[in-house]
Design an enzyme around this catalytic site. Structure first.
Site: not given
Ligand code: PA5
Length: 431
Positions: A284, A305, A419
């Site tokens: 990310e 494997h 989303k």
């Molecule tokens: O690293 C991040 O910011 C994301 O992976 C969030 O943790 C994830 O999308 C969950 O978001 P939230 O904590 O707002 O529910």
């Protein structure tokens, strides 16, 4: 200590390319320190280590101990950075089988499978072996307080808890931002216990805040040692960042040389969760504007494997990062057997750890010969302190590396795309 071994990766790189990457990483680290790079408002994950909040650690720990004394099941309801860190630490530091003294930890809200949620609710409703009802607690974790996966699962679990227990309120603990989001409205309306995730700490950098610390403490892990392991790494790197810079710059030089994938591999299944956390942290943070390496999680020797052939002889566009535990418990020793029918007596007297270590060394040798540059990250041993150190190392390494790509490591604009399409298909008002 956590130790890096870049020796085999460096054989794939020109000294000039390495030196140039090292200088870039040095500048990038300076920008992190001076808060002059991309997303300076997201660097709170460093501030919590430079100025530890012991009162918060004690508050989290004391609630966790009371939950441990009363709960049979503790549900961690969150997705992405809101649960992967907790899961990683719990997997690394608690036994594979049996919850021990504490509650069973179950994850929810990390996808939208109705089958999973139905089975979970049936499990919660089913009595224990002695016929008594289960005592269930939930920690819902969502910084935005609006993430659909988490909010939907929480709606179902929350309703059941309110219908089932007279003391429902104390069984629901929320971790979210100071204000805003639907979760804060629910907290206000029901007076649930709340922990705050500071605005300047992003989800995937939040494992050392109550986001990760409460579930980790409920699982019986010493959060003080974990947290202060990270504090030690922070202080040491501030004084001497060379090891960190060598790691970040080696990875950068490999990326610049055309590597498109970083395979995060371990021979210890208890580190699978840690690899999963690292996969999200790296993926990310670096996958932006057509840049970055795809982080792939591999569990060895199982996956040798499965995709071992691809690693050995497929496209040469990958690097590999091994997570290695040097001093794992000796545990089981192979015994000599009369007749040696299975041909394994040559291993008699060796521990499984020794055998597994040779499997790692042999695999690394083979992959390097096959053209895959490898970096190894060694944990001297697997305990709270080392895991805490490792967490900070990964966080600072990816921040430095992504600054070198001239990107913001702390946002994730691309996550909105699915989303948007999903909300349109679901007919969400305004979508
Ligand atoms: O690293 C991040 O910011 C994301 O992976 C969030 O943790 C994830 O999308 C969950 O978001 P939230 O904590 O707002 O529910």
């Amino acid at each position: 200590m956590i130790r890096f071994d870049h020796s085999s990766a460096h054989t794939f790189l020109e000294p000039d390319a390495l030196q140039k990457a090292f200088e870039q990483a040095k500048t990038a680290f300076g920008k992190v320190q001076s808060k002059t790079g991309h997303g300076p408002e997201w660097l709170g994950w460093r501030d919590i280590l430079s100025d530890p909040n012991d009162a918060l650690l004690s508050e989290v720990d004391s609630l966790a101990q009371s939950i441990r004394n009363d709960a049979d099941v503790f549900i961690v309801c969150g997705i992405g950075g809101s649960y992967l860190g907790a899961r990683a630490v719990i997997d690394a530091l608690t036994p594979h089988f049996g919850a021990g003294k504490g509650p069973e930890i179950i994850y929810a809200g990390h996808h939208m499978s109705g089958t999973y949620l139905r089975d979970l609710m049936n499990y919660l409703k089913a009595p224990k072996a002695d016929g008594s009802p289960k005592s269930v607690y939930v920690n819902v974790i969502s910084k935005s307080g609006t993430t659909t996966e988490t909010a939907l699962a929480f709606r179902v679990i929350r309703k059941w808890i309110h219908e089932t227990y007279d003391d429902a309120k104390k069984r629901i603990v929320c971790t979210t931002s100071q204000s805003g989001g639907a979760l804060n409205k629910l907290i206000d309306a029901n007076d649930y216990k709340k922990f705050v995730l500071p605005d300047d700490v992003g989800g995937r950098f939040s494992v050392l805040t109550p986001v990760g610390l409460l579930p980790i403490a409920v699982a019986g892990v010493d959060i003080r040692n974990l947290f202060y392991g990270a504090v030690s790494a922070y202080n040491e790197i501030e004084k001497n960042p060379d090891d960190l810079l060598t790691y970040a710059s080696t990875r950068l030089a490999l990326y610049n040389s055309g590597k498109a994938m970083d395979m995060i591999a371990s021979f210890e299944p208890e580190l699978g969760g840690m690899g999963g956390w690292m996969q999200q942290l790296f993926g990310e943070s670096e996958g932006k504007n057509g840049k970055g390496m795809f982080p792939v999680l591999l569990g060895f020797s199982t996956d040798l494997h499965s995709v071992g052939q691809m690693v050995q002889e497929g496209q040469r566009n990958m690097m590999e990062t091994f997570l290695v535990v040097d001093n794992a418990p000796k545990a089981i020793i192979v015994e000599e057997e009369d007749g040696d029918t299975d041909g394994l007596n040559y291993l008699a007297g060796k521990s499984f750890h020794e055998i597994n270590s040779k499997a790692y060394l042999g695999t690394r040798e083979a992959h390097v010969e096959g053209g895959v540059p490898c970096i190894s990250i060694h944990f001297d041993k697997l305990d709270e302190e080392h895991v805490g150190r490792f967490i900070y190392l990964c966080e600072i390494a990816i921040a430095v590396y992504v600054y070198c790509l001239d990107e913001n490591p702390f946002d994730q604009p691309g996550v909105e795309a699915y989303k948007k399409a999903m909300f349109r298909l679901l007919g969400k008002p305004g979508a």
